[in-house]
Scaffold this motif. Structure first.
Motif, PDB file in Angstrom:
ATOM      1  N   LYS A 114     -17.918  43.733  -3.739  1.00 53.63           N
ATOM      2  CA  LYS A 114     -18.797  44.509  -4.621  1.00 53.63           C
ATOM      3  C   LYS A 114     -19.918  45.179  -3.797  1.00 53.63           C
ATOM      4  O   LYS A 114     -20.208  46.366  -3.973  1.00 53.63           O
ATOM      5  CB  LYS A 114     -19.405  43.585  -5.674  1.00 53.63           C
ATOM      6  CG  LYS A 114     -20.002  44.329  -6.839  1.00 53.63           C
ATOM      7  CD  LYS A 114     -20.553  43.364  -7.848  1.00 53.63           C
ATOM      8  CE  LYS A 114     -21.634  44.047  -8.640  1.00 53.63           C
ATOM      9  NZ  LYS A 114     -22.500  43.102  -9.319  1.00 53.63           N
ATOM     10  N   VAL A 115     -20.487  44.411  -2.887  1.00 50.79           N
ATOM     11  CA  VAL A 115     -21.576  44.956  -2.066  1.00 50.79           C
ATOM     12  C   VAL A 115     -21.054  46.097  -1.183  1.00 50.79           C
ATOM     13  O   VAL A 115     -21.681  47.150  -1.066  1.00 50.79           O
ATOM     14  CB  VAL A 115     -22.232  43.844  -1.212  1.00 50.79           C
ATOM     15  CG1 VAL A 115     -23.187  44.437  -0.193  1.00 50.79           C
ATOM     16  CG2 VAL A 115     -22.983  42.867  -2.106  1.00 50.79           C
TER      17      VAL A 115
ATOM     18  N   TYR B 212     -20.708  49.253  -2.867  1.00 55.43           N
ATOM     19  CA  TYR B 212     -21.997  49.938  -3.001  1.00 55.43           C
ATOM     20  C   TYR B 212     -22.226  50.917  -1.851  1.00 55.43           C
ATOM     21  O   TYR B 212     -22.859  51.940  -2.000  1.00 55.43           O
ATOM     22  CB  TYR B 212     -23.139  48.921  -2.963  1.00 55.43           C
ATOM     23  CG  TYR B 212     -23.548  48.358  -4.303  1.00 55.43           C
ATOM     24  CD1 TYR B 212     -23.520  49.143  -5.443  1.00 55.43           C
ATOM     25  CD2 TYR B 212     -23.994  47.056  -4.415  1.00 55.43           C
ATOM     26  CE1 TYR B 212     -23.922  48.619  -6.651  1.00 55.43           C
ATOM     27  CE2 TYR B 212     -24.386  46.534  -5.629  1.00 55.43           C
ATOM     28  CZ  TYR B 212     -24.346  47.321  -6.745  1.00 55.43           C
ATOM     29  OH  TYR B 212     -24.745  46.818  -7.939  1.00 55.43           O
TER      30      TYR B 212
ATOM     31  N   ASN C  12     -26.672  52.293   8.352  1.00 59.31           N
ATOM     32  CA  ASN C  12     -28.029  52.242   7.793  1.00 59.31           C
ATOM     33  C   ASN C  12     -28.037  51.543   6.449  1.00 59.31           C
ATOM     34  O   ASN C  12     -28.924  50.735   6.155  1.00 59.31           O
ATOM     35  CB  ASN C  12     -28.585  53.653   7.606  1.00 59.31           C
ATOM     36  CG  ASN C  12     -29.006  54.272   8.917  1.00 59.31           C
ATOM     37  OD1 ASN C  12     -29.203  53.572   9.897  1.00 59.31           O
ATOM     38  ND2 ASN C  12     -29.115  55.586   8.949  1.00 59.31           N
TER      39      ASN C  12
ATOM     40  N   ALA D   5     -22.605  60.296  -1.309  1.00 63.46           N
ATOM     41  CA  ALA D   5     -23.665  61.169  -1.853  1.00 63.46           C
ATOM     42  C   ALA D   5     -24.382  61.900  -0.732  1.00 63.46           C
ATOM     43  O   ALA D   5     -24.631  63.102  -0.815  1.00 63.46           O
ATOM     44  CB  ALA D   5     -24.651  60.335  -2.659  1.00 63.46           C
ATOM     45  N   GLY D   6     -24.681  61.168   0.349  1.00 70.29           N
ATOM     46  CA  GLY D   6     -25.374  61.766   1.493  1.00 70.29           C
ATOM     47  C   GLY D   6     -24.553  62.901   2.087  1.00 70.29           C
ATOM     48  O   GLY D   6     -25.093  63.969   2.402  1.00 70.29           O
TER      49      GLY D   6
ATOM     50  N   MET E 282     -21.344  54.590  -2.014  1.00 72.58           N
ATOM     51  CA  MET E 282     -22.221  55.451  -2.821  1.00 72.58           C
ATOM     52  C   MET E 282     -23.160  56.312  -1.956  1.00 72.58           C
ATOM     53  O   MET E 282     -23.075  57.537  -2.006  1.00 72.58           O
ATOM     54  CB  MET E 282     -23.022  54.546  -3.763  1.00 72.58           C
ATOM     55  CG  MET E 282     -23.793  55.265  -4.810  1.00 72.58           C
ATOM     56  SD  MET E 282     -22.720  55.866  -6.091  1.00 72.58           S
ATOM     57  CE  MET E 282     -22.310  54.341  -6.910  1.00 72.58           C
ATOM     58  N   PRO E 283     -24.043  55.695  -1.149  1.00 76.51           N
ATOM     59  CA  PRO E 283     -24.951  56.546  -0.359  1.00 76.51           C
ATOM     60  C   PRO E 283     -24.233  57.398   0.667  1.00 76.51           C
ATOM     61  O   PRO E 283     -24.659  58.513   0.962  1.00 76.51           O
ATOM     62  CB  PRO E 283     -25.880  55.540   0.329  1.00 76.51           C
ATOM     63  CG  PRO E 283     -25.173  54.250   0.288  1.00 76.51           C
ATOM     64  CD  PRO E 283     -24.290  54.267  -0.912  1.00 76.51           C
TER      65      PRO E 283
ATOM     66  N   VAL F 149     -27.696  47.864   6.830  1.00 74.37           N
ATOM     67  CA  VAL F 149     -28.973  47.269   7.243  1.00 74.37           C
ATOM     68  C   VAL F 149     -29.908  47.183   6.032  1.00 74.37           C
ATOM     69  O   VAL F 149     -30.549  46.158   5.795  1.00 74.37           O
ATOM     70  CB  VAL F 149     -29.630  48.108   8.375  1.00 74.37           C
ATOM     71  CG1 VAL F 149     -31.071  47.694   8.623  1.00 74.37           C
ATOM     72  CG2 VAL F 149     -28.833  47.963   9.668  1.00 74.37           C
ATOM     73  N   ALA F 150     -29.943  48.266   5.230  1.00 75.01           N
ATOM     74  CA  ALA F 150     -30.818  48.293   4.053  1.00 75.01           C
ATOM     75  C   ALA F 150     -30.447  47.177   3.082  1.00 75.01           C
ATOM     76  O   ALA F 150     -31.330  46.518   2.521  1.00 75.01           O
ATOM     77  CB  ALA F 150     -30.726  49.650   3.364  1.00 75.01           C
ATOM     78  N   ILE F 151     -29.153  46.942   2.901  1.00 74.70           N
ATOM     79  CA  ILE F 151     -28.707  45.882   1.989  1.00 74.70           C
ATOM     80  C   ILE F 151     -29.130  44.520   2.535  1.00 74.70           C
ATOM     81  O   ILE F 151     -29.690  43.694   1.810  1.00 74.70           O
ATOM     82  CB  ILE F 151     -27.174  45.952   1.773  1.00 74.70           C
ATOM     83  CG1 ILE F 151     -26.844  47.134   0.857  1.00 74.70           C
ATOM     84  CG2 ILE F 151     -26.649  44.650   1.179  1.00 74.70           C
ATOM     85  CD1 ILE F 151     -25.390  47.314   0.548  1.00 74.70           C
ATOM     86  N   GLU F 152     -28.894  44.290   3.806  1.00 71.92           N
ATOM     87  CA  GLU F 152     -29.252  42.984   4.390  1.00 71.92           C
ATOM     88  C   GLU F 152     -30.756  42.767   4.382  1.00 71.92           C
ATOM     89  O   GLU F 152     -31.233  41.653   4.199  1.00 71.92           O
ATOM     90  CB  GLU F 152     -28.694  42.867   5.805  1.00 71.92           C
ATOM     91  CG  GLU F 152     -27.174  42.785   5.783  1.00 71.92           C
ATOM     92  CD  GLU F 152     -26.609  42.053   6.972  1.00 71.92           C
ATOM     93  OE1 GLU F 152     -26.807  40.836   7.064  1.00 71.92           O
ATOM     94  OE2 GLU F 152     -25.966  42.715   7.804  1.00 71.92           O
TER      95      GLU F 152
ATOM     96  N   ARG G 101     -26.501  71.445   1.507  1.00 75.00           N
ATOM     97  CA  ARG G 101     -27.671  72.036   2.191  1.00 75.00           C
ATOM     98  C   ARG G 101     -27.222  72.928   3.343  1.00 75.00           C
ATOM     99  O   ARG G 101     -27.759  74.024   3.537  1.00 75.00           O
ATOM    100  CB  ARG G 101     -28.568  70.922   2.734  1.00 75.00           C
ATOM    101  CG  ARG G 101     -29.469  70.317   1.679  1.00 75.00           C
ATOM    102  CD  ARG G 101     -30.371  69.295   2.335  1.00 75.00           C
ATOM    103  NE  ARG G 101     -30.912  68.391   1.322  1.00 75.00           N
ATOM    104  CZ  ARG G 101     -31.231  67.132   1.548  1.00 75.00           C
ATOM    105  NH1 ARG G 101     -31.054  66.606   2.729  1.00 75.00           N
ATOM    106  NH2 ARG G 101     -31.728  66.381   0.586  1.00 75.00           N
TER     107      ARG G 101
ATOM    108  N   ILE H 191     -24.600  65.925  -0.353  1.00 75.24           N
ATOM    109  CA  ILE H 191     -25.908  66.596  -0.360  1.00 75.24           C
ATOM    110  C   ILE H 191     -26.092  67.392   0.930  1.00 75.24           C
ATOM    111  O   ILE H 191     -26.497  68.550   0.917  1.00 75.24           O
ATOM    112  CB  ILE H 191     -27.047  65.557  -0.553  1.00 75.24           C
ATOM    113  CG1 ILE H 191     -26.995  65.013  -1.982  1.00 75.24           C
ATOM    114  CG2 ILE H 191     -28.412  66.176  -0.261  1.00 75.24           C
ATOM    115  CD1 ILE H 191     -27.855  63.799  -2.224  1.00 75.24           C
TER     116      ILE H 191
END
Lengths: 217, 250
Positions: free
Chosen positions: B179-180, B183, B157, B190-191, B186-187, B160-163, B198, B194
């Protein structure tokens, strides 16, 4: 002349599921503002993903700027269309809010000064200045929603698809987002707004489409 | 309850997977690995798991296999040399055998692990508890396993969001690309953090770990056939390992 986005006899069915969309014909001009409404599960998000080429139709074809959408790379589609996901967290990847907004600008040959200027403008517009150095995942739902929009609007795409951008926003924020979208519309940028809020759709869009039983009414 | 919930029991599958994967990791002989692959495929067919599932997984990781096979081939220059460059052995009989063994090993492991798809999440937890794994640990292990496809999905995902922000990952220079990709961590991380937080709260809110013991809705019994397979697999596996450590198998 063909419209900016063209859906011709588009059908979609999940591999192990029923028919989601049937014979969708839709033409959208670049500066048109269209609302897409429909019950949960009616196929609104699926339709938006078909326009973006994230899903492939099982029948018919989708044209973007006169060419089949699949003939563009994902990045090329992203330069033409901005897409705000239903769940804003899905589109965040940068370490802080300012970087998230400025990310796409770095790949558009803009000078560092211009990028900074545009990021500052977006931070102010979406009231995110105090969060510029904050990790996006630590924002509240409403702030995440605003950041998602700011990041998509910053590179100024030709057309924007927003999947329920008002979700989780309080009354005041809705009013502010409405003002921002009115500004976007006045600048000649069109959008497809997926929402359940009939009043907002009527105020922000020139045309409202409704999906029911997989068909556009 | 102490009902029998059908053959094979999840503990039989655990024994099979444990023995097959342990042997696959320990043995280097391509001939024995081929035999192990035959056993794994036979088990998949007996369990009516379509072999196309294995094919799909193999296709998904084809580049990883190729890199692994190349690395194995380059690091082993024994036997007849087929290709040499400035004194470096690029391709040799030993290298080819090592590459073949690496490919067979991964295929065997993927095939064996597929056997676990016969059971659902709850049956796995019960199975782990039945082999005396503390239930907290059993839940933790299975939650971790369950998260792997979610993490892969999140990674995709984000890509896809980056592209979709107009970044053509194929066209940008390697340094930028690294570098990309950095990135993307990170999500995903973190995802995962989190979500695990939960889930921990949701489970504790439903009294998870409130008591030292818990009751189980189902507590299946091993059938005679399960016992037979477990004994055969464990004895057979131990026998092969014994032969291996005697130096009969590479």
């Amino acid at each position: 002349m063909t419209a900016y986005i063209n859906l011709e006899q588009v059908n979609f069915r999940w591999p192990q599921g029923g028919q989601v969309l049937s014979e969708i014909n839709l033409s959208i001009e670049k500066n048109q503002t269209i609302a897409l409404m429909g019950a949960n599960g009616s196929g609104k998000t699926t339709l938006s993903k078909l326009i973006l080429g994230l899903l492939k139709p099982t029948g018919g074809r989708v044209l973007l700027a006169g060419r089949p959408v699949e003939s563009y790379s994902l990045a090329a589609r992203g330069r033409l269309l901005g897409y705000v996901f239903q769940n804003p967290e899905r589109q965040f990847f940068a370490p802080d809010v300012a970087e998230e907004i400025g990310f796409a600008l770095k790949y558009r040959n803009l000078s560092p000064e211009k990028i900074q200027e545009r990021v500052a403008e977006m931070l102010a517009l979406f009231e995110l200045e105090q969060y510029a150095a904050t990790f996006p995942f630590n924002l509240s739902q409403g702030e995440k929603q605003r950041l998602a929009l700011a990041a998509i609007l910053a590179p100024r795409p030709d057309f924007i698809i927003m999947d329920e951008p008002f979700l989780g926003l309080d009354w005041l924020r809705k009013q502010r987002l409405q003002a921002i979208l009115e500004r976007v519309r006045n600048e000649g940028v069109g959008y497809l707004l997926i929402s359940h809020d009939q009043a907002l759709c009527a105020r922000l869009c020139s045309q409202t489409l409704t999906l029911e039983g997989g068909r556009l009414l | 309850m102490t009902e029998n919930h059908g053959f094979p029991d999840v503990r039989t599958l655990f024994a099979l997977v444990l023995v097959i994967t342990s042997l696959a990791i320990t043995i280097n002989d391509p001939l024995w690995l081929t035999g192990l692959l035959a056993v794994s495929l036979a088990a998949l067919l007996a369990a009516k798991i379509p072999l196309s599932l294995l094919g799909r997984r193999l296709r998904r990781y084809r580049w990883l296999f190729l890199i692994l096979a190349l690395a194995q081939s380059l690091s082993n220059g024994s036997g007849r040399v087929f290709l040499e460059w400035r004194g470096y052995v690029l391709l040799s009989a030993g290298g080819l055998l090592a590459a073949l063994a690496a490919l067979l090993r991964i295929t065997v492991i993927l095939a064996a692990v597929l056997l676990l798809t016969l059971k659902d999440y709850q049956q796995m937890v019960t199975g782990l508890a039945q082999i005396r794994v503390p239930y907290e640990l059993a839940y933790m292990v299975l939650l971790a396993v369950r998260f792997i496809p979610v993490l892969v999905e999140e990674f995709r995902n984000s890509l896809v969001a980056i592209e979709l922000r107009g970044v053509d990952l194929k066209a940008i220079p390697l340094r930028e690309k690294i570098k990309v990709y950095s990135y993307l961590l990170m999500p995903t991380t973190a995802g995962a953090l989190i979500r695990s937080r939960r889930i921990a709260i949701a489970m504790e809110a439903r009294a998870f770990r409130a008591y030292p013991r818990r009751t189980w809705l189902e507590w299946p019994k091993l059938s005679a056939l399960d016992w037979l397979i477990i004994v055969l697999v464990l004895v057979g596996g131990a026998g092969i390992l014994w032969i291996k450590f005697k130096g009969v198998i590479a």
